[in-house]
Enzyme design. Structure first.
Site, PDB file in Angstrom:
ATOM      1  N   TYR A  32      38.363  53.341  41.264  1.00 53.51           N
ATOM      2  CA  TYR A  32      39.873  53.931  41.359  1.00 53.51           C
ATOM      3  C   TYR A  32      40.796  53.389  40.331  1.00 53.51           C
ATOM      4  O   TYR A  32      40.607  52.343  39.729  1.00 53.51           O
ATOM      5  CB  TYR A  32      40.470  53.709  42.833  1.00 53.51           C
ATOM      6  N   LYS A 149      36.645  47.893  39.189  1.00 52.94           N
ATOM      7  CA  LYS A 149      37.740  48.558  40.108  1.00 52.94           C
ATOM      8  C   LYS A 149      37.231  49.310  41.172  1.00 52.94           C
ATOM      9  O   LYS A 149      37.554  50.388  41.122  1.00 52.94           O
ATOM     10  CB  LYS A 149      38.970  49.054  39.457  1.00 52.94           C
ATOM     11  N   GLU A 181      42.847  35.323  41.750  1.00 53.19           N
ATOM     12  CA  GLU A 181      44.024  36.437  41.176  1.00 53.19           C
ATOM     13  C   GLU A 181      44.583  36.697  42.841  1.00 53.19           C
ATOM     14  O   GLU A 181      44.134  36.175  43.569  1.00 53.19           O
ATOM     15  CB  GLU A 181      43.600  37.876  40.762  1.00 53.19           C
TER      16      GLU A 181
HETATM   17  N1  PDD Z   1      45.671  46.743  42.200  1.00 53.78           N
HETATM   18  N2  PDD Z   1      43.874  42.464  40.762  1.00 53.78           N
HETATM   19  C1  PDD Z   1      43.455  43.215  41.794  1.00 53.78           C
HETATM   20  C2  PDD Z   1      42.320  42.538  42.549  1.00 53.78           C
HETATM   21  C3  PDD Z   1      43.891  44.404  41.914  1.00 53.78           C
HETATM   22  O1  PDD Z   1      43.595  45.190  43.025  1.00 53.78           O
HETATM   23  C4  PDD Z   1      45.292  45.051  40.669  1.00 53.78           C
HETATM   24  C5  PDD Z   1      45.550  46.019  41.110  1.00 53.78           C
HETATM   25  C6  PDD Z   1      45.408  43.928  39.840  1.00 53.78           C
HETATM   26  C7  PDD Z   1      46.188  44.353  38.814  1.00 53.78           C
HETATM   27  O2  PDD Z   1      45.833  45.333  38.017  1.00 53.78           O
HETATM   28  P1  PDD Z   1      47.054  46.316  37.317  1.00 53.78           P
HETATM   29  O3  PDD Z   1      47.799  45.614  36.544  1.00 53.78           O
HETATM   30  O4  PDD Z   1      45.905  47.345  36.462  1.00 53.78           O
HETATM   31  O5  PDD Z   1      47.410  47.382  38.400  1.00 53.78           O
HETATM   32  C8  PDD Z   1      44.912  42.857  39.699  1.00 53.78           C
HETATM   33  C9  PDD Z   1      46.231  48.042  42.294  1.00 53.78           C
HETATM   34  C10 PDD Z   1      47.700  48.169  42.012  1.00 53.78           C
HETATM   35  C11 PDD Z   1      45.957  48.393  43.703  1.00 53.78           C
HETATM   36  O6  PDD Z   1      44.925  48.297  44.375  1.00 53.78           O
HETATM   37  O7  PDD Z   1      46.846  49.291  44.394  1.00 53.78           O
END
Ligand code: PDD
Length: 285
Positions: A32, A149, A181
């Site tokens: 996703y 992801k 993270e």
């Molecule tokens: N989450 N690390 C994890 C585990 C994440 O699920 C996300 C993003 C990020 C940050 O990635 P980005 O800057 O590309 O959004 C880091 C999204 C926002 C979510 O699951 O809703």
């Protein structure tokens, strides 16, 4: 009622259907992206599409559409749902093989592509960003390919619930004493003006917001160290923050009950939040 997108059709949300045999539903066999929308425009869109391509290729999953079409579909979703500020969620799964089987279905099985919007008027002016987030640490018990992801989000959900039960805003995940993270964001600390964040590897998601923020920080001559940091180091940091498409740059003011600095959002996080939002808006599509 929202208009959602399913495999080529724009439908009212209560008419959209995905099979019970869909691999996303049965096996979490899907990936996703979440892209933010500010002022009706897509933030960091190209980065999200590139990461989607990478997630698909790491899992030998077919692309659901030409990448150029994804921009058109995203824009159509913004306009049909009248989104000024908010999020667009996109999911691709390995589709419906017509039965349950651990093996991947034949390569010509059509992938499933779903998009929906979440309207969040004015969400860049977040009250949480003013106050600063409080986090707890929890063990990182996710699988070993966090750089992909995928929609396997049960452990991040469990960690969010642990944070909620502890009365705080989010959780940071810790592996071998080092912060990997956040549950759904990348984690940073600031010590003596230096921004410290874990280097990219299979241990963390390669955040699109992370890439942009580090680029803007280095353009502003800020010092960046891409390395792991311990929880103790984080609790003794001058400031901390996290980044994601939905939170932008979010100051962290407390870790496991220990206040950072004076317990209010620090100057580096506050400045990076402003710079990120301003610069991304300029580049928004
Ligand atoms: N989450 N690390 C994890 C585990 C994440 O699920 C996300 C993003 C990020 C940050 O990635 P980005 O800057 O590309 O959004 C880091 C999204 C926002 C979510 O699951 O809703």
């Amino acid at each position: 009622m929202r208009t959602v997108y399913v495999n080529g059709d724009y439908l009212p949300e209560n008419e959209a259907k995905v099979s019970v045999f869909d691999r996303g539903f049965l096996m979490s066999d899907g990936v996703y992206e979440v892209t933010s929308v500010l002022g009706g425009k897509l933030i960091d869109f190209e980065g999200h599409v590139k990461r989607l391509e990478r997630s698909l290729s790491e899992l030998d999953m077919r692309a659901p559409a030409a990448m150029d079409d994804l921009l058109t579909i995203h824009r159509e979703m913004v306009s049909r749902n009248d989104i000024t500020d908010g999020l667009i969620y996109l999911q691709v799964t390995r589709g419906n093989p017509g039965d349950r089987d651990f093996h991947y279905p034949p390569a010509d099985t059509a992938p499933t592509l779903v998009l929906f919007t979440q309207s969040k008027p004015g969400f860049a002016a977040s009250p949480l960003a003013q106050r600063g987030a409080r986090v707890i640490s929890v063990p990182d018990m996710r699988w070993g390919r966090r750089d992909i992801k995928t929609v396997q989000l049960l452990y991040p959900s469990m960690a969010k619930m642990m944070a909620q039960e502890a009365g705080v805003d989010d959780a940071w995940l810790v592996q071998e004493g080092k912060v990997t993270e956040g549950t759904s964001n990348n984690a940073y600390i600031v010590k003596n003006g230096r921004i410290i964040t874990r280097a990219l590897s299979q241990d963390i998601l390669h955040g699109i917001t992370r890439a942009a923020v580090l680029r803007f920080a280095s353009e502003a001559q800020m010092e960046i160290e891409e390395r792991s940091f311990t929880l103790d180091e984080a609790m003794q940091a001058d400031e901390a923050f996290f980044t994601s498409a939905s939170a932008f740059v979010m100051p962290v003011v407390e870790i496991d009950g220990t206040a950072l600095g004076d317990g209010t959002p620090g100057p580096v996080a506050t400045r990076l939040r402003e710079v990120y939002i301003d610069e991304s808006l300029k580049r928004a599509v």
